[in-house]
Design a protein around this motif. Sequence first.
Motif, PDB file in Angstrom:
ATOM      1  N   VAL A 257       0.839  -1.206   0.000  1.00  0.00           N
ATOM      2  CA  VAL A 257       0.000   0.000   0.000  1.00  0.00           C
ATOM      3  C   VAL A 257       0.866   1.244   0.000  1.00  0.00           C
ATOM      4  O   VAL A 257       0.629   2.205  -0.761  1.00  0.00           O
ATOM      5  CB  VAL A 257      -0.947  -0.004   1.217  1.00  0.00           C
ATOM      6  CG1 VAL A 257      -1.685   1.337   1.322  1.00  0.00           C
ATOM      7  CG2 VAL A 257      -1.934  -1.151   1.110  1.00  0.00           C
ATOM      8  N   ILE A 258       1.891   1.245   0.859  1.00  0.00           N
ATOM      9  CA  ILE A 258       2.767   2.419   0.940  1.00  0.00           C
ATOM     10  C   ILE A 258       3.468   2.659  -0.391  1.00  0.00           C
ATOM     11  O   ILE A 258       3.535   3.789  -0.895  1.00  0.00           O
ATOM     12  CB  ILE A 258       3.796   2.225   2.078  1.00  0.00           C
ATOM     13  CG1 ILE A 258       3.088   2.251   3.443  1.00  0.00           C
ATOM     14  CG2 ILE A 258       4.869   3.307   2.023  1.00  0.00           C
ATOM     15  CD1 ILE A 258       3.984   1.904   4.612  1.00  0.00           C
ATOM     16  N   ARG A 259       3.993   1.577  -0.979  1.00  0.00           N
ATOM     17  CA  ARG A 259       4.690   1.740  -2.269  1.00  0.00           C
ATOM     18  C   ARG A 259       3.726   2.212  -3.364  1.00  0.00           C
ATOM     19  O   ARG A 259       4.055   3.066  -4.185  1.00  0.00           O
ATOM     20  CB  ARG A 259       5.327   0.407  -2.664  1.00  0.00           C
ATOM     21  CG  ARG A 259       6.519   0.004  -1.809  1.00  0.00           C
ATOM     22  CD  ARG A 259       7.217  -1.191  -2.404  1.00  0.00           C
ATOM     23  NE  ARG A 259       7.744  -0.885  -3.733  1.00  0.00           N
ATOM     24  CZ  ARG A 259       8.308  -1.785  -4.536  1.00  0.00           C
ATOM     25  NH1 ARG A 259       8.370  -3.068  -4.143  1.00  0.00           N
ATOM     26  NH2 ARG A 259       8.767  -1.429  -5.723  1.00  0.00           N
ATOM     27  N   GLY A 260       2.517   1.605  -3.352  1.00  0.00           N
ATOM     28  CA  GLY A 260       1.541   2.011  -4.361  1.00  0.00           C
ATOM     29  C   GLY A 260       1.152   3.463  -4.247  1.00  0.00           C
ATOM     30  O   GLY A 260       1.094   4.201  -5.272  1.00  0.00           O
ATOM     31  N   TYR A 261       0.874   3.921  -3.033  1.00  0.00           N
ATOM     32  CA  TYR A 261       0.498   5.327  -2.835  1.00  0.00           C
ATOM     33  C   TYR A 261       1.664   6.238  -3.161  1.00  0.00           C
ATOM     34  O   TYR A 261       1.486   7.316  -3.746  1.00  0.00           O
ATOM     35  CB  TYR A 261       0.033   5.537  -1.390  1.00  0.00           C
ATOM     36  CG  TYR A 261      -1.444   5.311  -1.196  1.00  0.00           C
ATOM     37  CD1 TYR A 261      -2.284   6.368  -0.865  1.00  0.00           C
ATOM     38  CD2 TYR A 261      -1.998   4.046  -1.345  1.00  0.00           C
ATOM     39  CE1 TYR A 261      -3.646   6.170  -0.685  1.00  0.00           C
ATOM     40  CE2 TYR A 261      -3.352   3.825  -1.166  1.00  0.00           C
ATOM     41  CZ  TYR A 261      -4.174   4.890  -0.839  1.00  0.00           C
ATOM     42  OH  TYR A 261      -5.521   4.684  -0.670  1.00  0.00           O
ATOM     43  N   ALA A 262       2.881   5.809  -2.761  1.00  0.00           N
ATOM     44  CA  ALA A 262       4.053   6.666  -3.043  1.00  0.00           C
ATOM     45  C   ALA A 262       4.277   6.807  -4.542  1.00  0.00           C
ATOM     46  O   ALA A 262       4.578   7.912  -5.038  1.00  0.00           O
ATOM     47  CB  ALA A 262       5.287   6.066  -2.364  1.00  0.00           C
ATOM     48  N   TYR A 270      -3.524  11.212  -6.873  1.00  0.00           N
ATOM     49  CA  TYR A 270      -3.861  11.075  -5.454  1.00  0.00           C
ATOM     50  C   TYR A 270      -5.009  10.086  -5.310  1.00  0.00           C
ATOM     51  O   TYR A 270      -6.154  10.427  -5.652  1.00  0.00           O
ATOM     52  CB  TYR A 270      -4.249  12.433  -4.865  1.00  0.00           C
ATOM     53  CG  TYR A 270      -3.173  13.491  -5.086  1.00  0.00           C
ATOM     54  CD1 TYR A 270      -1.966  13.401  -4.421  1.00  0.00           C
ATOM     55  CD2 TYR A 270      -3.393  14.543  -5.978  1.00  0.00           C
ATOM     56  CE1 TYR A 270      -0.976  14.363  -4.634  1.00  0.00           C
ATOM     57  CE2 TYR A 270      -2.410  15.505  -6.202  1.00  0.00           C
ATOM     58  CZ  TYR A 270      -1.199  15.398  -5.524  1.00  0.00           C
ATOM     59  OH  TYR A 270      -0.212  16.324  -5.741  1.00  0.00           O
ATOM     60  N   PRO A 271      -4.735   8.848  -4.850  1.00  0.00           N
ATOM     61  CA  PRO A 271      -5.781   7.810  -4.772  1.00  0.00           C
ATOM     62  C   PRO A 271      -6.981   8.217  -3.945  1.00  0.00           C
ATOM     63  O   PRO A 271      -8.104   7.799  -4.228  1.00  0.00           O
ATOM     64  CB  PRO A 271      -5.054   6.615  -4.156  1.00  0.00           C
ATOM     65  CG  PRO A 271      -3.611   6.835  -4.513  1.00  0.00           C
ATOM     66  CD  PRO A 271      -3.410   8.314  -4.485  1.00  0.00           C
ATOM     67  N   THR A 272      -6.786   9.043  -2.901  1.00  0.00           N
ATOM     68  CA  THR A 272      -7.910   9.451  -2.060  1.00  0.00           C
ATOM     69  C   THR A 272      -8.524  10.777  -2.517  1.00  0.00           C
ATOM     70  O   THR A 272      -9.453  11.288  -1.877  1.00  0.00           O
ATOM     71  CB  THR A 272      -7.450   9.590  -0.592  1.00  0.00           C
ATOM     72  OG1 THR A 272      -6.433  10.588  -0.513  1.00  0.00           O
ATOM     73  CG2 THR A 272      -6.938   8.271  -0.065  1.00  0.00           C
ATOM     74  N   GLY A 273      -8.004  11.328  -3.567  1.00  0.00           N
ATOM     75  CA  GLY A 273      -8.548  12.569  -4.098  1.00  0.00           C
ATOM     76  C   GLY A 273      -7.687  13.777  -3.839  1.00  0.00           C
ATOM     77  O   GLY A 273      -7.718  14.748  -4.601  1.00  0.00           O
ATOM     78  N   VAL A 281      -3.169   7.885   4.574  1.00  0.00           N
ATOM     79  CA  VAL A 281      -3.211   6.434   4.352  1.00  0.00           C
ATOM     80  C   VAL A 281      -1.800   5.847   4.481  1.00  0.00           C
ATOM     81  O   VAL A 281      -1.593   4.795   5.100  1.00  0.00           O
ATOM     82  CB  VAL A 281      -3.806   6.112   2.971  1.00  0.00           C
ATOM     83  CG1 VAL A 281      -3.647   4.631   2.646  1.00  0.00           C
ATOM     84  CG2 VAL A 281      -5.262   6.519   2.910  1.00  0.00           C
ATOM     85  N   ILE A 282      -0.820   6.545   3.887  1.00  0.00           N
ATOM     86  CA  ILE A 282       0.562   6.064   3.993  1.00  0.00           C
ATOM     87  C   ILE A 282       1.002   6.024   5.459  1.00  0.00           C
ATOM     88  O   ILE A 282       1.633   5.072   5.916  1.00  0.00           O
ATOM     89  CB  ILE A 282       1.499   6.967   3.168  1.00  0.00           C
ATOM     90  CG1 ILE A 282       1.205   6.798   1.674  1.00  0.00           C
ATOM     91  CG2 ILE A 282       2.963   6.640   3.454  1.00  0.00           C
ATOM     92  CD1 ILE A 282       2.009   7.722   0.782  1.00  0.00           C
ATOM     93  N   ASP A 283       0.662   7.067   6.207  1.00  0.00           N
ATOM     94  CA  ASP A 283       1.035   7.121   7.626  1.00  0.00           C
ATOM     95  C   ASP A 283       0.352   6.004   8.421  1.00  0.00           C
ATOM     96  O   ASP A 283       0.967   5.391   9.301  1.00  0.00           O
ATOM     97  CB  ASP A 283       0.663   8.494   8.192  1.00  0.00           C
ATOM     98  CG  ASP A 283       1.076   8.631   9.644  1.00  0.00           C
ATOM     99  OD1 ASP A 283       2.296   8.671   9.915  1.00  0.00           O
ATOM    100  OD2 ASP A 283       0.181   8.661  10.518  1.00  0.00           O
ATOM    101  N   GLU A 284      -0.925   5.736   8.132  1.00  0.00           N
ATOM    102  CA  GLU A 284      -1.650   4.677   8.830  1.00  0.00           C
ATOM    103  C   GLU A 284      -1.027   3.308   8.559  1.00  0.00           C
ATOM    104  O   GLU A 284      -0.836   2.509   9.479  1.00  0.00           O
ATOM    105  CB  GLU A 284      -3.125   4.694   8.407  1.00  0.00           C
ATOM    106  CG  GLU A 284      -3.958   3.632   9.112  1.00  0.00           C
ATOM    107  CD  GLU A 284      -5.413   3.654   8.662  1.00  0.00           C
ATOM    108  OE1 GLU A 284      -6.130   2.701   8.999  1.00  0.00           O
ATOM    109  OE2 GLU A 284      -5.815   4.616   7.970  1.00  0.00           O
ATOM    110  N   GLU A 285      -0.699   3.043   7.302  1.00  0.00           N
ATOM    111  CA  GLU A 285      -0.096   1.755   6.966  1.00  0.00           C
ATOM    112  C   GLU A 285       1.310   1.637   7.558  1.00  0.00           C
ATOM    113  O   GLU A 285       1.728   0.555   7.988  1.00  0.00           O
ATOM    114  CB  GLU A 285      -0.046   1.593   5.444  1.00  0.00           C
ATOM    115  CG  GLU A 285      -1.408   1.472   4.784  1.00  0.00           C
ATOM    116  CD  GLU A 285      -2.176   0.260   5.288  1.00  0.00           C
ATOM    117  OE1 GLU A 285      -1.540  -0.793   5.520  1.00  0.00           O
ATOM    118  OE2 GLU A 285      -3.406   0.359   5.448  1.00  0.00           O
TER     119      GLU A 285
END
Length: 459
Positions: A257-262, A270-273, A281-285
């Motif tokens: 998830v982190i790599r994908g968002y990065a 921006y996946p979340t908009g 999301v990156i921080d949560e993961e």
Amino acid sequence: MKLDHLQPKRLMWKIWVLILLIIVTLALMILLTIRSSITQFIDEQVYETLQDVDYYLGNTNELENIPQNPIEYDRRQQESRSVNQLIFLPNGRIIYGSAPLELTNRMYQEAIEQTSEVAKYQTTIDGEDVYYIIRQNEYDGELIYQASYAWDAYRRELVSTLYWRISILIGVISLLSLIPALWMSRELTKPIVEMERAVEKISNRQWETVLPLARQDELGQLARSIDAMRQELQEQDVAQQALLQNISHDLKTPIMVIRGYAQSIGDGIYPTGDLKGSAEVIDEEASRLEKKVVDLLYVTKLEYFKGQEMRLEPINLDKLVELLVSRFKLRGNLDWTVEGHAGEMLGDGEQIRVAFENVLDNALRYAESRIHIRLSHTEAGVEITIENDGPLVDENLDLFHQFSRGKQGKFGLGLFIVQRIVTLHEGTVALGNTSDGVAVHFHFPPSNSNPKLKLDHRN
């Protein structure tokens, strides 16, 4: 590395040699005892004969009364012929009998030095043993010495003959005993050899290895203990493999998830908009990933402390619980209640805090509306109970086990860390269902009753 198969054989020979030494020791003790007993018995018989003859020769009336018993009379007559008599005065004059000059001089010297009425003596003249008794008597109002003596021409030969015959018999018996001794040593080491081979297979993860469990002795108990260890290792091996797979999956998911968002953010997507939501999301993961890694490292840390003496400090449990509750309240809309007082205990503050945090984190995750904490401090120790009204747990599962599954089959180390910390503090922890939820109960013994906990006065 394979185990040394020669070790059990050496043990077998050690047992056999030990049995051989026991047999030899007993044989020597028996031979020495027998030789001494035979010699003592013959000496007693000779002196008894001398006393009987001396008594009856000195009391003719007794000898005259014996003829009505022919057997006894004949025996007395025979004894009389084998015993010699010598009667002499205090001045050395012999008035009855004769004896070799050397023997006569010895008898006279011992007679005048004798203080008792009757005394026993033994001497050797020209290699022959002589047994005699000297009795003080009176004749016509005058003191006389009456000596009864017998030559023992066959005593030494008899003792030697009996001794060697008995020695040969004991030697034959000892040699024959070595055969069952060898068999017994092999029988004793045989199950040990089987267990050694089985343990070698178990060390190679051959979990279906069969051990000799039918024995009812100590070796059978050892085999059953090894078999219980085998089953536990098999269960841990299976659980560990599943744990590694699940942990690798748990670690892989937040990393992906982190790599994908990065990568998306790097491409201007921006996946979340928006950027803020994607960063959250990156921080949560990352936090999830950090929690898994921290738990694994903390388990290793606790294993290091296992068995070591802990130098601890007083912990104010009331303030610690109050601090944790104030922090956890911010993470959910639940009804929190705390009652009672636990006071202070001696412990590692950081470890105790981690244990309570893990339990409160689980309670917060599964509670529906409330979390209730009860504190108490008695002479028996500290009692702390954390309850929540979440779904019931399967009490047949050991949820404190290192490789246990949680709800939905997920793996975790939180409760295992809790139990390890409590064990290091010589306490107990239990998890069970209540009438409307689940409760975790802590018990810590009084600090002054625990020799493993020492107060650390360092700043």
